[in-house]
Design an enzyme around this catalytic site. Structure first.
Site, short mmCIF file in Angstrom:
data_model
loop_
_atom_site.label_atom_id
_atom_site.label_comp_id
_atom_site.label_asym_id
_atom_site.label_seq_id
_atom_site.Cartn_x
_atom_site.Cartn_y
_atom_site.Cartn_z
N GLY A 26 76.09 47.85 103.83
CA GLY A 26 76.06 47.24 102.50
C GLY A 26 74.65 46.86 102.11
N SER A 27 74.52 45.73 101.41
CA SER A 27 73.23 45.31 100.88
C SER A 27 72.16 45.24 101.96
CB SER A 27 73.37 43.95 100.20
OG SER A 27 72.11 43.46 99.78
N GLN A 28 72.41 44.47 103.01
CA GLN A 28 71.42 44.37 104.09
C GLN A 28 71.48 45.57 105.03
OE1 GLN A 28 68.98 42.13 104.63
NE2 GLN A 28 69.47 40.90 102.83
N ARG A 48 83.67 52.07 109.44
CA ARG A 48 85.06 52.46 109.65
C ARG A 48 85.28 53.82 108.99
NH1 ARG A 48 87.37 51.85 104.84
NH2 ARG A 48 86.54 50.30 103.39
N LYS A 136 64.56 36.87 103.87
CA LYS A 136 64.80 35.92 102.78
C LYS A 136 64.73 36.64 101.44
CE LYS A 136 65.84 32.52 103.50
NZ LYS A 136 67.26 32.17 103.84
N GLY A 139 69.12 42.83 100.04
CA GLY A 139 68.85 44.09 100.71
C GLY A 139 68.04 45.07 99.89
N ASP A 196 70.97 27.26 104.60
CA ASP A 196 71.39 28.36 103.74
C ASP A 196 72.64 27.98 102.96
OD1 ASP A 196 71.06 31.37 103.10
OD2 ASP A 196 73.14 31.24 103.72
N GLU A 200 72.79 27.30 98.81
CA GLU A 200 73.69 28.07 97.96
C GLU A 200 74.62 27.16 97.16
OE1 GLU A 200 74.06 31.94 100.96
OE2 GLU A 200 75.60 30.39 100.94
N GLU A 232 69.20 29.39 75.23
CA GLU A 232 68.44 28.21 75.64
C GLU A 232 68.84 27.67 77.01
OE1 GLU A 232 65.86 27.33 74.12
OE2 GLU A 232 66.15 28.60 72.36
N GLU A 236 67.04 31.87 79.47
CA GLU A 236 65.66 31.48 79.76
C GLU A 236 65.47 30.89 81.16
OE1 GLU A 236 63.64 29.31 76.72
OE2 GLU A 236 64.36 30.60 75.12
N SER A 257 55.22 24.38 77.20
CA SER A 257 54.59 23.53 76.19
C SER A 257 54.55 22.07 76.66
CB SER A 257 55.36 23.61 74.88
OG SER A 257 56.65 23.01 75.03
#
Length: 336
Positions: A26-28, A48, A136, A139, A196, A200, A232, A236, A257
């Site tokens: 997956g991602s990692q 699998r 940190k 992935g 962690d 989160e 807003e 942003e 500002s």
């Protein structure tokens, strides 16, 4: 002060002649396995049969002779280092049923998050090293930064040092995925897991999303247009966070500002009150004593039939989601 390590402190050659098995793609998983293979390490990806990721992994393997795809059991058996990169709620069952029976004395069991080890959902054999390498960043960032000759800072930790070289293996692996280019910091499974989870829940996901939603609701209920409220209070946010990432609060306050900075000082502590800080401490305590981990695993052991999916559905139906989807169509740079 945490010690920082770089490629010059790492011996990637420690992985010569060894096989690193990555369980999950997956991602990692895709980032770790591809980066390691391109660093010259022998890599096996364990999936699998029928996994939706198999075809993508096999396509990469076709151009990299030191990269193979196998089922999870065979991958665990082939690996000298076995990295578990599957969702936290699935890791214990996969480890107990498919990985542990195929590991041998002297192997290295690895994680990118300390959750299952710290809360004892996985109890490794005494005759293996148990270490963590935790980039940190997501992935896709780990992968793209590596491809650009850079890296993502990573944490390492040693839970069990059977071989006497567990930290060396952690540094070598971290270097192989590109972390040594940016910096490697040593921590513990406990510290990584608890900070962690707290980050989160209290700030990055739970805290920030609820704050943005409350701001949106306050403006809409006061009669302002939802599109204005979204811009807003939600859109942003990235602009502010990017400035903080680049130079801390100081750069953000320098860049906004004087009106915005004055409002920052005047109002922030009215929203994040002592009661908020007390609740944060309660959240941290529930993480530390295992209450959250137990609740999470119980929820997912029910096949996600509980409140998790119901809450996801309710949140997806909030008016800000419809407004945001409409506004994002105006932003061509988001369509990549």
């Amino acid at each position: 002060m945490i010690t920082k390590y770089y490629d010059s402190d790492c011996n990637l050659g420690l992985l010569d002649g060894k096989t690193v098995s990555i369980i999950g793609f997956g991602s990692q998983g895709h980032a770790h396995s591809m980066n390691l293979a391109e660093s010259g390490v022998n890599v096996v990806v364990g999936l699998r049969p029928g996994s939706g990721h198999w075809e993508k992994a096999a396509a990469f393997a076709a151009d990299h002779p030191n990269f193979k795809v196998m089922d999870i059991e065979d991958a665990a058996k082939a690996g000298d280092l076995v990295m578990m990169l599957v969702p936290d709620e699935l890791a214990a069952d996969i480890y107990n049923e498919k990985v542990a029976p195929n590991m041998k004395e002297g192997d290295v069991l690895m994680f990118a998050h300390g959750f299952n080890i710290h809360f004892n959902f996985i109890k490794p054999a005494a005759n293996v090293d148990v270490i963590m390498v935790a980039p940190k960043g997501p992935g896709h960032t780990v992968r793209t930064q590596y491809q650009q000759g850079r890296g993502v800072p990573s944490l390492i930790a040693v839970y069990q040092d059977y071989s006497g070289r567990a930290k060396d293996y952690a540094l070598a692996y971290a270097s192989g995925i590109g972390a040594g280019r940016a910096g490697i910091l040593e921590t513990s499974f406990r510290e990584e897991t608890e900070t962690d989870l707290f980050g989160e829940q209290a700030v990055l996901c739970g805290g920030v999303t609820e704050l943005m939603k409350a701001g949106f609701d306050t403006l809409v209920e006061a009669g302002y247009e939802p599109e204005m409220a979204y811009f807003e209070c939600i859109h942003e946010m990235k602009l502010i966070v990017d400035l903080i990432n680049e130079g801390g609060f100081a750069k953000m306050r320098y860049s906004i500002s004087n009106t915005a900075e004055y409002g920052d000082y005047r109002t922030g502590k009215r929203l994040i009150t002592e009661d908020t800080r007390k609740e944060m401490k309660k959240v941290l305590s529930e993480i530390q004593n295992g209450t959250f981990a137990s609740e999470f695993m119980t929820e997912f052991s029910s096949g996600r039939r509980g409140k998790f999916l119901a809450t996801r559905r309710v949140e997806s139906e909030h008016p800000l989601e419809k407004v945001g989807a409409s506004l994002r169509k105006m932003m061509s740079w988001l369509k990549k």
